[in-house]
Design an enzyme around this catalytic site. Structure first.
Site, PDB file in Angstrom:
ATOM      1  N   HIS A   1       0.834  -1.196   0.000  1.00 22.57           N
ATOM      2  CA  HIS A   1       0.000   0.000   0.000  1.00 22.57           C
ATOM      3  C   HIS A   1       0.877   1.257   0.000  1.00 22.57           C
ATOM      4  O   HIS A   1       2.093   1.198   0.228  1.00 22.57           O
ATOM      5  CB  HIS A   1      -0.936  -0.026   1.204  1.00 22.57           C
TER       6      HIS A   1
ATOM      7  N   GLU B   1       1.245   3.695   2.039  1.00 23.70           N
ATOM      8  CA  GLU B   1       1.961   4.016   3.283  1.00 23.70           C
ATOM      9  C   GLU B   1       3.293   3.268   3.350  1.00 23.70           C
ATOM     10  O   GLU B   1       4.308   3.812   3.811  1.00 23.70           O
ATOM     11  CB  GLU B   1       1.102   3.623   4.497  1.00 23.70           C
TER      12      GLU B   1
ATOM     13  N   CYS C   1      -1.943  -1.360   7.369  1.00 26.35           N
ATOM     14  CA  CYS C   1      -1.087  -0.170   7.411  1.00 26.35           C
ATOM     15  C   CYS C   1      -1.142   0.495   8.784  1.00 26.35           C
ATOM     16  O   CYS C   1      -0.183   1.141   9.208  1.00 26.35           O
ATOM     17  CB  CYS C   1      -1.509   0.815   6.338  1.00 26.35           C
TER      18      CYS C   1
ATOM     19  N   ARG D   1      -8.538   3.454 -22.199  1.00 22.83           N
ATOM     20  CA  ARG D   1      -8.594   1.986 -22.246  1.00 22.83           C
ATOM     21  C   ARG D   1      -7.651   1.386 -21.210  1.00 22.83           C
ATOM     22  O   ARG D   1      -8.019   0.458 -20.487  1.00 22.83           O
ATOM     23  CB  ARG D   1      -8.196   1.492 -23.641  1.00 22.83           C
TER      24      ARG D   1
ATOM     25  N   THR E   1     -20.693  -2.567 -34.494  1.00 20.68           N
ATOM     26  CA  THR E   1     -19.355  -1.971 -34.470  1.00 20.68           C
ATOM     27  C   THR E   1     -18.316  -3.027 -34.826  1.00 20.68           C
ATOM     28  O   THR E   1     -17.391  -2.771 -35.594  1.00 20.68           O
ATOM     29  CB  THR E   1     -19.067  -1.360 -33.086  1.00 20.68           C
TER      30      THR E   1
ATOM     31  N   LEU F   1      -9.678  -3.096 -30.352  1.00 15.70           N
ATOM     32  CA  LEU F   1     -10.064  -2.779 -28.976  1.00 15.70           C
ATOM     33  C   LEU F   1      -8.938  -2.970 -27.972  1.00 15.70           C
ATOM     34  O   LEU F   1      -9.197  -3.285 -26.814  1.00 15.70           O
ATOM     35  CB  LEU F   1     -11.262  -3.615 -28.527  1.00 15.70           C
TER      36      LEU F   1
ATOM     37  N   GLU G   1     -17.701   1.565 -25.658  1.00 16.64           N
ATOM     38  CA  GLU G   1     -17.196   2.349 -26.795  1.00 16.64           C
ATOM     39  C   GLU G   1     -18.141   2.373 -27.990  1.00 16.64           C
ATOM     40  O   GLU G   1     -17.783   2.861 -29.055  1.00 16.64           O
ATOM     41  CB  GLU G   1     -15.820   1.820 -27.234  1.00 16.64           C
TER      42      GLU G   1
ATOM     43  N   GLY H   1     -21.510   0.754 -30.636  1.00 17.25           N
ATOM     44  CA  GLY H   1     -21.935   2.000 -31.258  1.00 17.25           C
ATOM     45  C   GLY H   1     -23.168   2.586 -30.593  1.00 17.25           C
ATOM     46  O   GLY H   1     -23.477   2.298 -29.437  1.00 17.25           O
TER      47      GLY H   1
ATOM     48  N   LEU I   1     -24.757   2.054 -26.775  1.00 19.78           N
ATOM     49  CA  LEU I   1     -24.689   3.210 -25.872  1.00 19.78           C
ATOM     50  C   LEU I   1     -26.091   3.638 -25.453  1.00 19.78           C
ATOM     51  O   LEU I   1     -26.345   3.950 -24.282  1.00 19.78           O
ATOM     52  CB  LEU I   1     -23.972   4.368 -26.568  1.00 19.78           C
TER      53      LEU I   1
END
Ligand code: AOF
Ligand code: ZN
Length: 336
Positions: A44, A46, A82, A181, A193, A201, A278, A280, A284
């Site tokens: 981590h 820290e 931590c 991406r 697409t 891609l 992404e 088409g 979306l």
């Protein structure tokens, strides 16, 4: 704390589904150590911050303040707590931005520090910290991936010419998309697409990884020669199984009428916390209509197409939170 955020961002794409975290150790207004969570499963922030302290400065640690963008962890995960490290190192003061929403931590880290006599302050630049780790907060709170809808459109609102692979954005804007991406865990495109664009891609124009590719293929129309079926990187095909020796390609069964929630569930089970959609327009639009989105990123190029596939609709109520230009392409980011 701003420095913590800067450091944290260096882990973008490498730490998900963990949060991006930065830590800075300060002695009398001088930074003597800093670090960030670099890799999922790795140490981590820290730990890195403490390790970075020069030998000559180590005696100052018990007189320093640790700034941390996220509450130090309390649990034994892939790494030890931590909080225990902070107590061992006798750090007298800890300043935190966000309380960790992870139920395994959830304030207990700060409690333990306070109980041991450490001066603790939290909530510093809290809204900014939440914004930085919005994907992690969504992941933990809503138990699903953070969903980013992205498209590129012409000045007159088309995403492509009809049935023709169309380059809309300029080269630098395309590089930015490849950065997005790299910072995502999965990218999705629809069957159209895949058919029209034959996209790879993957992330070719930026540093870092290529995420999981996800493609819709309910009607099984994608050509065997399609790049998305080249088995080169991890890929999920939502549709019927195809014969062959697949190493990286997984055919996933989902119900076409309920595929978005089912996909989100599968992504969650596979620890994929950020989904980039992404295109088409049809895909979306389904995400928009179902309310399945957290962020929209629109790249707009000054060119006019006059005709073609119209960009998605029904997002105009979204709140514009960022706008900038990438060598002529206007990038706008919207949230709910
Ligand atoms: C911190 N500092 O830099 C990060 C924290 O499996 P592990 O051990 O890596 O634990 C992951 C969880 O720890 C993560 O879900 C979040 O609650 C917290 N992340 N905590 O103190 C860090 N990355
Ligand atoms: Zn930790």
């Amino acid at each position: 704390m701003h420095r913590c955020f800067q450091l944290a961002r260096l882990g973008a794409g490498s730490v998900t589904p963990n949060p991006m975290v930065g830590a800075v150790l300060v002695h009398e207004n001088r930074i003597i150590g800093e670090g960030w969570h670099r890799q999922f499963g790795g140490p981590h922030a820290e730990v890195h911050a403490l390790q970075s302290v020069a030998p000559a400065d180590r005696h100052l640690i018990p007189r320093s303040t640790l700034y941390c963008s996220l509450e130090p962890c309390f649990h034994h995960g892939k790494t030890p707590p931590c909080v225990d490290l902070i107590l061992e190192q006798k750090i007298p003061r800890v300043v935190v931005s966000n309380v960790d929403p992870n139920p395994l931590v959830g304030g207990q880290g700060l409690e333990k520090l306070r109980a041991a006599g450490v001066a603790v302050e939290s909530g510093v630049l809290e809204a900014e910290g939440r914004r930085l780790n919005r994907a992690f907060f969504t992941w933990i709170t809503n138990k699903r991936p953070f969903i980013i809808l992205k498209w590129a459109q012409s000045a007159d609102g088309f995403i492509a010419r009809q049935s023709e692979r169309t380059v809309i954005s300029g080269t630098l804007a395309r590089r930015l998309v490849h950065r997005w991406r790299a910072e995502s865990d999965a990218i999705l495109v629809g069957a159209n697409t895949a058919l029209v664009d034959n996209p790879g891609l993957d992330n070719r124009y930026f540093f870092g990884k290529s995420p999981l590719r996800v493609v819709l293929n309910f009607k099984n129309k994608i050509a065997p020669t399609a790049l998305l079926l080249d088995d080169s990187v991890s890929t999920w095909v939502l549709g019927p199984q195809r014969s062959g020796n697949w190493e990286n390609t997984l055919f996933q069964e989902v119900h076409p009428e309920n595929w978005i929630p089912e996909l989100l569930e599968k992504l969650r089970a596979d620890n994929r916390a950020i989904l980039l959609v992404e295109g088409g327009t049809q895909v979306l639009q389904q995400f928009l209509d179902g309310g399945f989105w957290d962020e929209i990123r629109i790249l707009e190029n000054p060119q006019y197409l006059r005709a073609g596939v119209p960009a998605p609709q029904g997002w105009q109520h979204a709140i514009l939170v960022e706008a900038f230009s990438v060598r002529g392409d206007l990038v706008r980011v919207f949230r709910k």
